[in-house]
Design a protein around this motif. Structure first.
Motif, mmCIF file in Angstrom:
data_model
loop_
_atom_site.group_PDB
_atom_site.id
_atom_site.type_symbol
_atom_site.label_atom_id
_atom_site.label_comp_id
_atom_site.label_asym_id
_atom_site.label_seq_id
_atom_site.Cartn_x
_atom_site.Cartn_y
_atom_site.Cartn_z
ATOM 1 N N ALA A 161 51.260 51.713 123.515
ATOM 2 C CA ALA A 161 52.187 51.073 122.574
ATOM 3 C C ALA A 161 51.565 50.983 121.182
ATOM 4 C CB ALA A 161 52.555 49.679 123.071
ATOM 5 N N ASP A 162 50.263 50.678 121.105
ATOM 6 C CA ASP A 162 49.582 50.612 119.807
ATOM 7 C C ASP A 162 49.636 51.972 119.105
ATOM 8 O OD1 ASP A 162 48.825 47.964 120.247
ATOM 9 O OD2 ASP A 162 46.935 48.551 121.200
ATOM 10 N N LEU A 163 49.354 53.024 119.869
ATOM 11 C CA LEU A 163 49.329 54.364 119.292
ATOM 12 C C LEU A 163 50.728 54.815 118.878
ATOM 13 C CD1 LEU A 163 46.811 55.935 121.818
ATOM 14 C CD2 LEU A 163 46.392 55.504 119.386
ATOM 15 N N ALA A 164 51.727 54.472 119.710
ATOM 16 C CA ALA A 164 53.098 54.853 119.386
ATOM 17 C C ALA A 164 53.568 54.167 118.105
ATOM 18 C CB ALA A 164 54.028 54.503 120.553
ATOM 19 N N ALA A 165 53.110 52.915 117.886
ATOM 20 C CA ALA A 165 53.498 52.194 116.679
ATOM 21 C C ALA A 165 52.950 52.886 115.427
ATOM 22 C CB ALA A 165 52.986 50.754 116.743
ATOM 23 N N VAL A 218 50.461 66.129 117.933
ATOM 24 C CA VAL A 218 50.389 64.778 118.492
ATOM 25 C C VAL A 218 48.981 64.487 118.987
ATOM 26 C CG1 VAL A 218 51.283 63.196 120.250
ATOM 27 C CG2 VAL A 218 52.832 64.787 119.094
ATOM 28 N N CYS A 219 48.347 65.483 119.614
ATOM 29 C CA CYS A 219 46.971 65.315 120.074
ATOM 30 C C CYS A 219 46.050 65.029 118.892
ATOM 31 C CB CYS A 219 46.490 66.559 120.810
ATOM 32 S SG CYS A 219 47.178 66.751 122.471
ATOM 33 N N ARG A 220 46.252 65.750 117.802
ATOM 34 C CA ARG A 220 45.425 65.534 116.616
ATOM 35 C C ARG A 220 45.616 64.126 116.070
ATOM 36 N NH1 ARG A 220 46.417 68.407 112.010
ATOM 37 N NH2 ARG A 220 44.223 68.161 111.393
ATOM 38 N N ALA A 279 56.853 60.301 119.988
ATOM 39 C CA ALA A 279 55.719 61.170 120.339
ATOM 40 C C ALA A 279 55.308 60.968 121.794
ATOM 41 C CB ALA A 279 54.534 60.879 119.420
ATOM 42 N N ASP A 280 54.891 62.037 122.430
ATOM 43 C CA ASP A 280 54.421 61.976 123.823
ATOM 44 C C ASP A 280 52.960 61.531 123.828
ATOM 45 O OD1 ASP A 280 53.912 62.224 126.501
ATOM 46 O OD2 ASP A 280 54.025 64.430 126.551
ATOM 47 N N ILE A 281 52.760 60.233 123.671
ATOM 48 C CA ILE A 281 51.406 59.683 123.578
ATOM 49 C C ILE A 281 50.658 59.851 124.906
ATOM 50 C CG2 ILE A 281 50.035 57.637 123.065
ATOM 51 C CD1 ILE A 281 51.629 58.675 120.690
#
Length: 207
Positions: free
Chosen positions: A25-29, A7-9, A35-37
């Motif tokens: 929210a942008d990253l989760a999309a 997830v970090c990568r 994922a644990d953003i």
């Protein structure tokens, strides 16, 4: 070499490729809602601490930037296409300290009329945006600053705006600026901080 969390990568890659700062929210999309953003951002922020680039958060959005103490290495002479007028600078300062605020409220603080063009310039710069309407007769439009405003001035939030004592100590209050002091002092939510960059810098003499 220890295995890097996937997830970090993924978050690191998404931020590196993004043209604009990204919210959780942008990253989760992009990466996946499961994922644990937030955890990945915290881990990456720690990993990049003290390095040549840093992962920073501004108004809930994350991006990479050059470490502050190394910014001079990458500084280039550039032509400034537009210099804010005195009216625009004072209007921006009033919006930042009192948002959301209407045109009439800005005029009451400045003591002079604010042209539509002045606010248009600030909106074109991406620093000010309409924030709804005041629920009073006439329902005037109200304005607030944007995340781009915070990012441009290196502020994590409006709480990092310099207080009156900071501005006075830096010699940034002239007789006209002092007209704003009474209004700012009366704001119960006045921000404070040690930010050296001020909204009242880089002004010309155009009213």
């Amino acid at each position: 070499m220890s295995e890097i969390d996937p997830v970090c990568r993924a978050v690191e890659a998404a931020l590196f490729a993004a043209q604009q700062p990204q919210s959780i929210a942008d990253l989760a999309a992009q990466i996946g809602q499961e994922a644990d953003i937030a955890g990945a951002l915290a881990a990456l922020s720690g990993d990049y601490t003290g390095r040549g680039i840093e992962l920073v958060e501004r108004a809930g959005r994350w991006h990479f930037q050059t470490a502050a103490d190394l910014a001079w290495l990458l500084r280039r002479e550039t032509e400034q296409l537009r210099k804010l007028s005195r009216a625009a600078t004072e209007t921006l300062a009033i919006i930042a300290y009192h948002e959301p605020v209407s045109r009439a409220e800005i005029e009451a603080i400045r003591g002079v009329q604010v042209s539509k063009g002045t606010i248009d310039v600030l909106m074109e710069e991406g620093w000010v945006t309409p924030a709804g309407r005041r629920e009073v007769p006439g329902r005037p439009l109200i304005y607030a600053t944007t995340p781009d405003f915070l990012s441009h001035f290196g502020l994590a939030s409006r709480r990092d705006l310099p207080g009156l004592e900071d501005l006075r100590a830096a010699g940034l209050l002239d007789p006209v600026d002092l007209a704003l002091e009474g209004a700012l002092a009366g704001d119960a939510d006045e921000p404070s901080g040690e930010q050296s960059d001020s909204l009242l810098e880089n002004r010309d003499d155009q009213a």
